[in-house]
Design a protein around this motif. Structure first.
Motif, PDB file in Angstrom:
ATOM      1  N   ARG A  37       0.837  -1.214   0.000  1.00 51.95           N
ATOM      2  CA  ARG A  37       0.000   0.000   0.000  1.00 51.95           C
ATOM      3  C   ARG A  37       0.869   1.262   0.000  1.00 51.95           C
ATOM      4  NH1 ARG A  37      -2.505  -1.251   4.367  1.00 51.95           N
ATOM      5  NH2 ARG A  37      -4.237  -2.318   3.350  1.00 51.95           N
ATOM      6  N   GLU A  38       1.881   1.300   0.880  1.00 51.29           N
ATOM      7  CA  GLU A  38       2.734   2.477   0.985  1.00 51.29           C
ATOM      8  C   GLU A  38       3.589   2.666  -0.273  1.00 51.29           C
ATOM      9  OE1 GLU A  38       2.615   4.766   3.452  1.00 51.29           O
ATOM     10  OE2 GLU A  38       0.901   3.608   4.131  1.00 51.29           O
ATOM     11  N   ALA A  39       4.107   1.569  -0.809  1.00 46.16           N
ATOM     12  CA  ALA A  39       4.914   1.668  -2.033  1.00 46.16           C
ATOM     13  C   ALA A  39       4.078   2.202  -3.189  1.00 46.16           C
ATOM     14  CB  ALA A  39       5.496   0.303  -2.375  1.00 46.16           C
ATOM     15  N   LEU A  40       2.865   1.704  -3.325  1.00 40.90           N
ATOM     16  CA  LEU A  40       1.999   2.141  -4.418  1.00 40.90           C
ATOM     17  C   LEU A  40       1.538   3.584  -4.233  1.00 40.90           C
ATOM     18  CD1 LEU A  40      -0.055  -1.132  -4.816  1.00 40.90           C
ATOM     19  CD2 LEU A  40       1.422  -0.115  -6.576  1.00 40.90           C
ATOM     20  N   GLU A  49       5.578  -5.509  -9.901  1.00 41.65           N
ATOM     21  CA  GLU A  49       4.581  -6.590  -9.885  1.00 41.65           C
ATOM     22  C   GLU A  49       3.991  -6.723  -8.491  1.00 41.65           C
ATOM     23  OE1 GLU A  49       7.275  -9.490 -12.802  1.00 41.65           O
ATOM     24  OE2 GLU A  49       7.487  -9.528 -10.614  1.00 41.65           O
ATOM     25  N   VAL A  50       2.730  -7.093  -8.445  1.00 41.36           N
ATOM     26  CA  VAL A  50       2.072  -7.432  -7.187  1.00 41.36           C
ATOM     27  C   VAL A  50       1.482  -8.825  -7.330  1.00 41.36           C
ATOM     28  CG1 VAL A  50       0.215  -6.885  -5.570  1.00 41.36           C
ATOM     29  CG2 VAL A  50       1.531  -5.027  -6.637  1.00 41.36           C
ATOM     30  N   TYR A  51       1.773  -9.674  -6.365  1.00 43.22           N
ATOM     31  CA  TYR A  51       1.241 -11.039  -6.329  1.00 43.22           C
ATOM     32  C   TYR A  51       0.339 -11.157  -5.102  1.00 43.22           C
ATOM     33  CZ  TYR A  51       5.110 -11.950  -9.542  1.00 43.22           C
ATOM     34  OH  TYR A  51       5.977 -11.908 -10.598  1.00 43.22           O
ATOM     35  N   ALA A  52      -0.796 -11.802  -5.272  1.00 39.54           N
ATOM     36  CA  ALA A  52      -1.732 -11.902  -4.152  1.00 39.54           C
ATOM     37  C   ALA A  52      -2.652 -13.093  -4.314  1.00 39.54           C
ATOM     38  CB  ALA A  52      -2.559 -10.623  -4.040  1.00 39.54           C
ATOM     39  N   GLY A  71      -0.898   1.124 -12.954  1.00 37.68           N
ATOM     40  CA  GLY A  71      -0.584   0.307 -14.112  1.00 37.68           C
ATOM     41  C   GLY A  71       0.360  -0.839 -13.789  1.00 37.68           C
ATOM     42  N   VAL A  72       0.308  -1.319 -12.553  1.00 37.95           N
ATOM     43  CA  VAL A  72       1.187  -2.398 -12.103  1.00 37.95           C
ATOM     44  C   VAL A  72       0.499  -3.740 -12.330  1.00 37.95           C
ATOM     45  CG1 VAL A  72       2.346  -3.423 -10.100  1.00 37.95           C
ATOM     46  CG2 VAL A  72       2.309  -0.937 -10.385  1.00 37.95           C
ATOM     47  N   VAL A  95       2.485 -10.097  -1.928  1.00 41.27           N
ATOM     48  CA  VAL A  95       3.923  -9.891  -2.122  1.00 41.27           C
ATOM     49  C   VAL A  95       4.083  -9.002  -3.347  1.00 41.27           C
ATOM     50  CG1 VAL A  95       6.032 -11.026  -2.954  1.00 41.27           C
ATOM     51  CG2 VAL A  95       4.800 -11.985  -1.017  1.00 41.27           C
ATOM     52  N   ALA A  96       5.027  -8.091  -3.287  1.00 41.79           N
ATOM     53  CA  ALA A  96       5.299  -7.232  -4.438  1.00 41.79           C
ATOM     54  C   ALA A  96       6.797  -7.205  -4.726  1.00 41.79           C
ATOM     55  CB  ALA A  96       4.787  -5.818  -4.183  1.00 41.79           C
ATOM     56  N   VAL A  97       7.133  -6.903  -5.951  1.00 38.11           N
ATOM     57  CA  VAL A  97       8.526  -6.738  -6.365  1.00 38.11           C
ATOM     58  C   VAL A  97       8.698  -5.289  -6.809  1.00 38.11           C
ATOM     59  CG1 VAL A  97      10.299  -7.393  -8.043  1.00 38.11           C
ATOM     60  CG2 VAL A  97       8.780  -9.137  -7.073  1.00 38.11           C
ATOM     61  N   ALA A  98       9.752  -4.642  -6.296  1.00 38.08           N
ATOM     62  CA  ALA A  98       9.994  -3.233  -6.617  1.00 38.08           C
ATOM     63  C   ALA A  98      11.460  -2.997  -6.941  1.00 38.08           C
ATOM     64  CB  ALA A  98       9.566  -2.342  -5.453  1.00 38.08           C
ATOM     65  N   ARG A  99      11.712  -1.897  -7.649  1.00 36.38           N
ATOM     66  CA  ARG A  99      13.080  -1.482  -7.931  1.00 36.38           C
ATOM     67  C   ARG A  99      13.654  -0.732  -6.737  1.00 36.38           C
ATOM     68  NH1 ARG A  99      10.988  -0.130 -13.042  1.00 36.38           N
ATOM     69  NH2 ARG A  99      10.557   1.941 -12.254  1.00 36.38           N
ATOM     70  N   GLN A 100      14.897  -0.996  -6.413  1.00 34.85           N
ATOM     71  CA  GLN A 100      15.574  -0.246  -5.372  1.00 34.85           C
ATOM     72  C   GLN A 100      15.764   1.198  -5.845  1.00 34.85           C
ATOM     73  OE1 GLN A 100      19.194  -2.256  -4.152  1.00 34.85           O
ATOM     74  NE2 GLN A 100      18.241  -4.262  -4.475  1.00 34.85           N
TER      75      GLN A 100
END
Length: 265
Positions: A37-40, A49-52, A71-72, A95-100
């Motif tokens: 939520r905070e990242a988005l 990507e978001v996996y749920a 648009g994720v 779970v989500a994957v994000a760029r550092q």
């Protein structure tokens, strides 16, 4: 729906719990609805990507809506797949994957900061995450990581920040001597938190000035070389029978005391 816990895609996500994979890919893992939520909300451009599980998405529709607005890609998974991806024993279904996206030191100092936390050789992920969270809550301008401080994208650090990793700039993998020189040039006094330092209350008024707190290793504190970089060393008093304060707790007190002093002026 992703159903195979051993698929290459699932394994690639799971590998992000390891530092080597994070360094190689420049990605990191987010677990749970709060982190996603905070990242988005604050750094949607970094989320890939978001996996749920369907159950989690039914419960946290705001995460689903935020992912769609950004648009994720949202990918549904089984519980088994989510368990295989997550670093925790009991993941919360997302779970989500994000760029550092670490902040450069020059950008940290460009805006005339008044309160900074410098972490030298902080090794415990929970402590670092809590310090980042406390810095965010106290209105600090940045957190700077020097020496062999734990990776800020370690899954335990990310969880401990409860989203503050996306609110406060974090500069990492820096040399303490260089950081102190640059911090001085930016007009901040470097104050070390040290058990052998001067009385905190006697020096409290100094904290109203632009301040960079220097925090050391959980077990050893700051060595002589690190302390030599500080303009002043202060100790928090122990009024009860506790042997000492946990590093993250002490850092929280120091940061808040400074925030109070600066706002009072």
């Amino acid at each position: 729906m992703l159903e195979n816990p051993r698929s290459p895609r699932v394994r690639a996500v799971a590998k992000l719990s390891r530092r080597a994979a994070r360094q190689e890919t420049g990605l990191f893992l987010l677990e749970g609805p709060q982190a996603a939520r905070e990242a988005l909300a604050w750094a949607p451009e970094t989320v890939l990507e978001v996996y749920a599980t369907p159950t989690a998405m039914e419960k946290h529709t705001d995460v689903r809506d935020a992912a769609e607005r950004a648009g994720v890609d949202l990918q549904y998974t089984t519980e088994a797949v989510l368990d295989a991806m997550a670093d925790t024993v009991t993941p919360q279904g997302i779970v989500a994957v994000a760029r550092q996206a670490p902040t450069a030191l020059k950008d940290v100092l460009a805006g005339g900061p008044r309160l900074i936390a410098i972490c030298e050789e902080v090794r415990d992920p929970g402590n670092l995450g809590t310090i980042i969270r406390a810095a965010d809550a106290a209105g600090a301008d940045a957190v700077i990581l020097t020496g062999r401080t734990v990776d800020p994208y370690n899954p335990k650090v990310v969880r401990s920040t409860t989203g503050s990793l996306f609110h406060v700039p974090v500069a990492a993998d820096l040399d303490l001597a260089d950081v102190v020189e640059r911090v001085h040039e930016a007009g901040l006094r470097v104050v070390a938190a040290d058990v052998d330092g001067a009385d905190f209350l006697a020096s409290r008024d100094l904290l109203a000035q632009p301040t960079a707190w220097l925090f050391g290793n959980e077990a050893r504190g700051l060595d002589e070389a690190a302390l030599a970089h500080a303009d002043l060393a202060l100790r928090l008093p122990i009024y009860g029978r506790a042997e000492s304060l946990n590093l993250a707790t002490a850092a929280s007190v120091c940061l808040y005391e400074t925030a109070f002093a600066q706002r009072a002026h």
